[in-house]
Design a protein around this motif. Sequence first.
Motif, mmCIF file in Angstrom:
data_model
loop_
_atom_site.group_PDB
_atom_site.id
_atom_site.type_symbol
_atom_site.label_atom_id
_atom_site.label_comp_id
_atom_site.label_asym_id
_atom_site.label_seq_id
_atom_site.Cartn_x
_atom_site.Cartn_y
_atom_site.Cartn_z
ATOM 1 N N TYR B 33 0.845 -1.195 0.000
ATOM 2 C CA TYR B 33 0.000 0.000 0.000
ATOM 3 C C TYR B 33 0.882 1.247 0.000
ATOM 4 C CZ TYR B 33 -3.433 -3.175 2.236
ATOM 5 O OH TYR B 33 -4.272 -4.214 2.562
ATOM 6 N N TYR B 35 0.171 5.278 1.218
ATOM 7 C CA TYR B 35 -0.734 6.246 1.826
ATOM 8 C C TYR B 35 -0.008 7.585 1.913
ATOM 9 C CZ TYR B 35 -3.530 2.283 3.544
ATOM 10 O OH TYR B 35 -4.291 1.148 3.641
ATOM 11 N N LEU B 43 -5.004 9.337 7.266
ATOM 12 C CA LEU B 43 -4.308 8.565 6.244
ATOM 13 C C LEU B 43 -5.110 8.599 4.953
ATOM 14 C CD1 LEU B 43 -3.263 5.489 8.344
ATOM 15 C CD2 LEU B 43 -1.713 7.049 7.190
ATOM 16 N N PHE B 45 -5.492 7.101 1.380
ATOM 17 C CA PHE B 45 -5.112 5.968 0.539
ATOM 18 C C PHE B 45 -4.719 6.453 -0.846
ATOM 19 C CE2 PHE B 45 -5.121 1.967 -1.512
ATOM 20 C CZ PHE B 45 -5.864 2.090 -2.669
ATOM 21 N N TYR B 48 -2.905 0.488 -4.131
ATOM 22 C CA TYR B 48 -2.800 -0.817 -3.493
ATOM 23 C C TYR B 48 -2.418 -1.844 -4.547
ATOM 24 C CZ TYR B 48 -4.797 -5.195 -1.508
ATOM 25 O OH TYR B 48 -5.006 -6.477 -1.060
ATOM 26 N N GLN B 50 -1.740 -5.953 -5.104
ATOM 27 C CA GLN B 50 -1.936 -7.275 -4.521
ATOM 28 C C GLN B 50 -1.508 -8.320 -5.536
ATOM 29 O OE1 GLN B 50 -5.807 -8.231 -2.824
ATOM 30 N NE2 GLN B 50 -5.480 -10.397 -3.204
ATOM 31 N N ASP B 56 -5.037 -1.239 -7.486
ATOM 32 C CA ASP B 56 -6.154 -0.342 -7.216
ATOM 33 C C ASP B 56 -5.590 1.072 -7.128
ATOM 34 O OD1 ASP B 56 -8.712 -0.211 -4.577
ATOM 35 O OD2 ASP B 56 -8.137 1.243 -6.092
ATOM 36 N N SER B 58 -7.349 3.850 -7.236
ATOM 37 C CA SER B 58 -8.471 4.767 -7.027
ATOM 38 C C SER B 58 -8.152 5.951 -6.130
ATOM 39 C CB SER B 58 -9.665 3.994 -6.454
ATOM 40 O OG SER B 58 -9.342 3.402 -5.206
ATOM 41 N N LEU B 91 3.624 7.192 3.186
ATOM 42 C CA LEU B 91 3.796 5.954 3.935
ATOM 43 C C LEU B 91 3.576 4.745 3.045
ATOM 44 C CD1 LEU B 91 1.772 6.895 7.140
ATOM 45 C CD2 LEU B 91 4.248 6.798 6.926
ATOM 46 N N ALA B 97 -1.647 -11.013 1.730
ATOM 47 C CA ALA B 97 -2.928 -10.635 1.133
ATOM 48 C C ALA B 97 -4.078 -11.482 1.630
ATOM 49 C CB ALA B 97 -2.836 -10.719 -0.389
ATOM 50 N N GLN B 98 -3.767 -12.684 2.116
ATOM 51 C CA GLN B 98 -4.837 -13.574 2.534
ATOM 52 C C GLN B 98 -4.437 -14.279 3.811
ATOM 53 O OE1 GLN B 98 -5.861 -16.257 -0.612
ATOM 54 N NE2 GLN B 98 -5.896 -14.661 -2.153
ATOM 55 N N ALA B 104 -1.331 -4.790 8.175
ATOM 56 C CA ALA B 104 -0.288 -4.101 7.441
ATOM 57 C C ALA B 104 0.812 -3.641 8.380
ATOM 58 C CB ALA B 104 -0.881 -2.913 6.704
#
Lengths: 114, 115
Positions: B33, B35, B43, B45, B48, B50, B56, B58, B91, B97-98, B104
């Motif tokens: 990630y 941030y 924070l 975002f 991201y 994965q 991601d 966004s 940051l 991930a799973q 984090a």
Amino acid sequence: AQSVSQHNHHVILSEAASLELGCNYSYGGTVNLFWYVQYPGQHLQLLLKYFSGDPLVKGIKGFEAEFIKSKFSFNLRKPSVQWSDTAEYFCAVNGGAAGNKLTFGGGTRVLVKP
Amino acid sequence: GAGVSQSPSNKVTEKGKDVELRCDPISGHTALYWYRQSLGQGLEFLIYFQGNSAPDKSGLPSDRFSAERTGGSVSTLTIQRTQQEDSAVYLCASSFAQGVSTEAFFGQGTRLTVV
């Protein structure tokens, strides 16, 4: 949209007072919940986490949090704060409808007066 | 390494210059990630990653911001034509991930100052 809300932006209290910080999320499904802490000048670190099982979880430094699924809440508590608990606290959520991405609340700044 | 490593720790740049911020995640972590933390703010975002999935993006605030993750490990966040409002602490965090350990772990951050 999925979101994480922390209701208090700033909290000021005296040593030995009790602390409770609210956290609510809007995700559906099975979620993982976290509280992080950032002490002044330090990096974010994990305070406690909930994945499954007992909804009352205990973390470091005497902190605990309770997951209430029906209320979509994960409030952080400490019965008696110390000056050293002065920090910023962040609630975070992943899982459920949001997938694995970790989403943070806006944070709560806590100032403990000696 | 033992933790998430970010470099540089501090960066001062002139407005309009490009900057690159680096993140070395914890070995074996498949999620990464970025941030941003501005003074007095929470924070924010940014992006991201994965595994091999499409990132991601966004949270990227404008097309001046981009990030890549090479070989599923090191990540670079690039800010082109920096502006004063880009000044913040950036940051990086990584996680599995799973599974049951998806918390984090954060690096110390890169403090970016645009003058």
